[in-house]
Write a protein that holds these residues in place. Structure first.
Motif, PDB file in Angstrom:
ATOM      1  N   HIS A  60      38.471  42.377  64.637  1.00 10.19           N
ATOM      2  CA  HIS A  60      38.869  41.285  63.733  1.00 10.19           C
ATOM      3  C   HIS A  60      40.039  41.705  62.860  1.00 10.19           C
ATOM      4  O   HIS A  60      41.018  40.966  62.701  1.00 10.19           O
ATOM      5  CB  HIS A  60      37.686  40.876  62.868  1.00 10.19           C
ATOM      6  CG  HIS A  60      38.048  39.920  61.768  1.00 10.19           C
ATOM      7  ND1 HIS A  60      38.505  40.350  60.534  1.00 10.19           N
ATOM      8  CD2 HIS A  60      38.054  38.566  61.719  1.00 10.19           C
ATOM      9  CE1 HIS A  60      38.770  39.298  59.778  1.00 10.19           C
ATOM     10  NE2 HIS A  60      38.493  38.209  60.464  1.00 10.19           N
ATOM     11  N   TYR A  88      33.910  36.449  66.961  1.00  9.37           N
ATOM     12  CA  TYR A  88      33.563  37.857  67.138  1.00  9.37           C
ATOM     13  C   TYR A  88      32.062  38.123  67.154  1.00  9.37           C
ATOM     14  O   TYR A  88      31.646  39.271  67.206  1.00  9.37           O
ATOM     15  CB  TYR A  88      34.236  38.704  66.056  1.00  9.37           C
ATOM     16  CG  TYR A  88      35.732  38.782  66.250  1.00  9.37           C
ATOM     17  CD1 TYR A  88      36.289  39.688  67.137  1.00  9.37           C
ATOM     18  CD2 TYR A  88      36.582  37.914  65.588  1.00  9.37           C
ATOM     19  CE1 TYR A  88      37.659  39.741  67.342  1.00  9.37           C
ATOM     20  CE2 TYR A  88      37.950  37.951  65.785  1.00  9.37           C
ATOM     21  CZ  TYR A  88      38.479  38.870  66.663  1.00  9.37           C
ATOM     22  OH  TYR A  88      39.838  38.916  66.879  1.00  9.37           O
ATOM     23  N   ALA A 118      34.641  34.895  61.966  1.00  9.78           N
ATOM     24  CA  ALA A 118      34.083  36.027  62.707  1.00  9.78           C
ATOM     25  C   ALA A 118      32.825  35.632  63.448  1.00  9.78           C
ATOM     26  O   ALA A 118      32.514  36.201  64.506  1.00  9.78           O
ATOM     27  CB  ALA A 118      33.794  37.175  61.746  1.00  9.78           C
ATOM     28  N   ARG A 151      45.711  34.689  68.464  1.00  8.52           N
ATOM     29  CA  ARG A 151      44.456  34.898  69.194  1.00  8.52           C
ATOM     30  C   ARG A 151      44.520  34.355  70.620  1.00  8.52           C
ATOM     31  O   ARG A 151      44.211  35.065  71.577  1.00  8.52           O
ATOM     32  CB  ARG A 151      43.309  34.222  68.427  1.00  8.52           C
ATOM     33  CG  ARG A 151      41.941  34.426  69.053  1.00  8.52           C
ATOM     34  CD  ARG A 151      40.859  33.685  68.277  1.00  8.52           C
ATOM     35  NE  ARG A 151      40.982  32.241  68.398  1.00  8.52           N
ATOM     36  CZ  ARG A 151      41.353  31.439  67.422  1.00  8.52           C
ATOM     37  NH1 ARG A 151      41.681  31.938  66.246  1.00  8.52           N
ATOM     38  NH2 ARG A 151      41.443  30.134  67.607  1.00  8.52           N
ATOM     39  N   HIS A 170      43.814  40.232  62.643  1.00  6.48           N
ATOM     40  CA  HIS A 170      44.347  39.744  61.366  1.00  6.48           C
ATOM     41  C   HIS A 170      45.687  40.414  61.043  1.00  6.48           C
ATOM     42  O   HIS A 170      46.647  39.745  60.635  1.00  6.48           O
ATOM     43  CB  HIS A 170      43.339  40.017  60.249  1.00  6.48           C
ATOM     44  CG  HIS A 170      43.878  39.780  58.876  1.00  6.48           C
ATOM     45  ND1 HIS A 170      44.174  38.530  58.398  1.00  6.48           N
ATOM     46  CD2 HIS A 170      44.206  40.647  57.882  1.00  6.48           C
ATOM     47  CE1 HIS A 170      44.651  38.620  57.170  1.00  6.48           C
ATOM     48  NE2 HIS A 170      44.681  39.900  56.832  1.00  6.48           N
TER      49      HIS A 170
END
Length: 734
Positions: A644, A523, A519, A669, A648
């Protein structure tokens, strides 16, 4: 040529010798009186050659930049490109300064190409300007009319959804091996999050340009980011739309804005500042907007929503809806701290940055991750240990999970303290962790057991027993041995679960570390987002200087006592001293020992009266600290975690058909969310997303099956009730 130049400069390349002379529209690059290069002032290609020659001749990049009036970074980039690709990189270079603009015949051609559906990037390439320049001169792209794509006549051959020249992602800069473009103008520094007049909080969606962010999209839109539309499948499943609508005060435009920000994080933009690298007219439709708002409108809109909501409450509602849709069957959650560095000038408290191995100013986030790798909740505050942050994180987790749900917390050795165990016990929560070194001597012999891990059988030696932990009480200890000696020990409050399950749960704690790293890289969870801070009196408990001096006095007294005792022992053991002399010297040595012992007792008693820690403002009346305003950052964190978790979930569902445990996250992704272009059709009653077919057949097959699965329950965009239908474009249409 380099050898000749070096020969000419033998013994003379002093930085001050390099200079540039201009006369009659010509430029001379000279070292002393020697001319190394001569070119027309408007000839940027030859200028680039001159820069490279000077740099390759031993002059520093800083000096070359000063002479040519360029930035040192640009000189470095130019020099590296020349070394990597040769003169071709210099020929393809454009000059520095403000990029060319569009006017006259070029502008007319650009309008014709735009009407024909050519991307702004391709228009800029054809006219020799930046794609952003073309976009600014031509204005925003409107939605394409329903029916045939723009620029196509009925019956004409179908063109690719996205041409080869158009990019596929946000791409904040050139990739490795790319030729550097012209030296950019210095970008303005990131402004503080905009806010209205003092005391006023803009309402949700305030400041959005009508038709460019607040209005819903309609018609046909071609987007290079269309793959990110699949993220709505998880958002709809987790009930995110209702929560975002509530956060936006029931305003659909505000809900769509929050969904757009989350989608942009999903596309790889680490901060809202990086949203400017996305094509606004192609990113906005991902959340049902005509276009993504500009930063001047986006910042105050997000600030208004953050000011009207409690981000932690918003996070709690999202996490509760997510766990209700997909419960954590094991009941295991992992807790760990994540340091967020602060680079501003305010006196922010310091914490330990593990990435750099030193103390730095910043914040600390405590994240809770489920056993199945989903991010559940977080708390943020000044840097501190897990002993201080775990109670807050556990309180948020208890608000999130359904009442009566079994909870087991897993944490690393960093949280293996009796006060942490006691807090879990008081809240009727199980815990599992590793024992801190040194390992205890096991009281039982190990037992050999065969276990199957990832399809492979392995024999492990383990012993189980009950142990007493200081300041806590009875706990369960599982010792794993290798080569006839203990190598690790597990401590837990769970006396009933299978030892193999407990070992698997604690081993899976690395999923927390992997989440924090993943992350952080994809992110931006380690971004401060808002540097605004309030300066307050520092009341943090700090070591007392008086206590430090008292400790030093006790140590000195201990040294004096030890020296007196050694002197008496040496006197008694000295064979050269007669008994009479020893008897005469012993009383004085005894008195010295007695005095030293009294001094030690007095120093220890005086130290007892001094507190070990005092508030910082009592130690220094001028002590101050900066408290960062976390509301806006927390709102963005919630949207990051939503993106996120959506990725996932999408990756997990895709891997059911892809069967690639090593690459399924990267495929989801990069290939699908950030790599698939397509067409989004907005009609009054439905939304249809037509995606390009991935180039890899196995990925295309898995994606087709996943789309078929998602289509059974059509998702919707938050703030928009139109159902979304996904399909892959037929191969003949690509």
């Amino acid at each position: 040529m380099r050898g000749v130049v070096r020969a000419m400069l033998e013994g003379m390349p002093e930085p001050s010798c390099l200079h540039l002379e201009r006369a009659g529209g010509r430029c001379l690059m000279m070292v002393g009186s020697a001319v190394l290069a001569e070119y027309a002032e408007a000839d940027t290609v030859m200028r680039n050659f001159a820069v490279t020659v000077a740099r390759s001749s031993g002059f520093s990049g800083k000096r070359v930049a000063e002479v040519f009036g360029l930035s040192a970074a640009y000189v470095s980039t130019l020099h590296a490109a020349a070394r990597r690709e040769g003169s071709a990189a210099l020929v393809r270079h454009a000059g520095p300064g403000r990029p060319r603009t569009l006017a006259g015949e070029g502008l007319e051609k650009a309008r014709e190409w735009r009407a024909a559906g050519v991307s702004d990037r391709e228009i800029g390439r054809r006219l020799g300007v930046a794609g952003t320049t073309a976009g600014r001169r031509l204005g925003r792209r409107g939605p394409e009319p329903a029916g045939p794509a723009s620029g196509q006549e009925a019956g004409a051959e179908c063109e690719p959804l996205i041409s080869e020249e158009e990019g596929r992602g946000p791409g904040p800069g050139p990739g490795r091996g790319s030729v550097p473009g012209p030296e950019p103008e210095p970008a303005p520094p990131p402004a503080e999050a905009a806010a209205g007049p003092a005391g006023e909080v803009p309402p949700p969606g305030a400041g959005l340009v009508p038709g460019a962010g607040g209005a819903a999209a309609d018609g046909r839109v071609r987007s290079r980011y269309a793959g990110a539309m699949l993220l709505h499948a998880f958002a709809a499943r987790a009930g995110a739309g209702d929560v975002l609508m509530l956060a936006a005060g029931g305003d659909p435009a505000g809900a769509r804005l929050l969904a757009a920000v989350s989608a942009c994080f999903g596309l790889g933009a680490a901060t809202t500042e990086q949203f400017k690298h996305l094509a606004a007219a192609e990113a906005g439709p991902l959340a049902g907007l005509i276009a993504l708002p500009e930063l001047r409108a986006l910042r105050p809109a997000l600030a208004g929503i953050a000011g009207r909501n409690d981000p932690l409450k918003l996070q709690q509602m999202l996490a509760s809806a997510m766990l209700a849709a997909g419960p954590v069957t094991s009941g295991v959650y992992y807790v760990d701290d994540h340091f967020v560095p602060y680079t501003g000038a305010k006196p922010v408290a310091k914490g330990w940055n593990n990435k750099r191995g030193r103390a730095e100013r910043g914040r600390a986030d405590t994240h809770v991750t489920a056993h199945d790798r989903r991010a559940v909740c977080f708390v943020t505050g000044e840097p501190s240990g897990l002993t201080a942050t775990l109670p807050k994180a556990l309180a948020e987790l208890r608000k999130t999970v359904p009442p009566g749900t079994r909870i087991m917390l897993g944490f690393d050795r960093g949280g293996s303290y009796p006060q942490v165990f006691r807090h879990c016990q008081e809240n009727k929560v199980h815990w599992v962790t590793w024992r801190r070194a040194p390992l205890a001597v096991p009281g039982k012999l190990p037992v050999l057991t065969a276990v199957t891990i990832a399809g492979r059988e392995r024999v492990i030696a383990w012993a189980e027993e009950k142990v007493q932990l200081k300041d806590y009480g009875e706990a369960r200890q599982i010792t794993l041995s290798e080569h006839r000696r203990p190598v690790m020990q597990i401590l837990t409050s769970d006396f009933d679960s299978c030892p193999a399950d407990i070992l698997a749960w604690l081993k899976s704690r690395w999923r927390e570390e992997n989440f924090l790293k993943y992350a952080s890289e994809n992110y931006g969870i380690d971004k401060i987002c808002d540097y605004t801070a309030a300066i307050t009196v520092n009341e943090k408990m700090m070591p007392s200087p008086a206590r430090k001096a008292a400790n030093a006095a006790v140590r000195d007294a201990e040294k004096n006592l030890a020296a007196a005792e050694r002197a008496l022992a040496a006197l008694l053991a000295d064979p050269g001293t007669t008994a009479a002399a020893k008897n005469k010297a012993i009383p004085a040595a005894d008195r010295k020992i007695t005095a030293a012992r009294k001094n030690l007792q007095a120093a220890a008693a005086a130290r007892q009266k001094i507190p070990a820690k005092l508030p910082a403002n009592q130690i220094d009346p001028d002590a101050q600290t900066a408290v960062l305003r976390a509301g806006r950052r927390s709102l963005q964190m919630v949207l990051r975690l939503l993106a996120h978790n959506a990725e996932h979930w999408l990756a997990t569902q895709l891997n059911a058909y892809l069967r690639d445990d090593d690459e399924y996250r990267a495929v989801t992704r990069e290939t699908i969310i950030r790599g698939l272009a397509g067409i989004i059709d907005f009609t009054p009653h439905a939304i249809t997303v037509t995606l390009e077919t991935p180039g890899q057949p196995r990925v295309a097959r898995a994606l087709a099956l996943l789309i078929d699965e998602i289509s059974h329950t059509s998702p919707v965009i938050p703030g928009d009730n139109r159902p979304i239908t996904y399909r892959l474009a037929p191969q003949e249409d690509i």
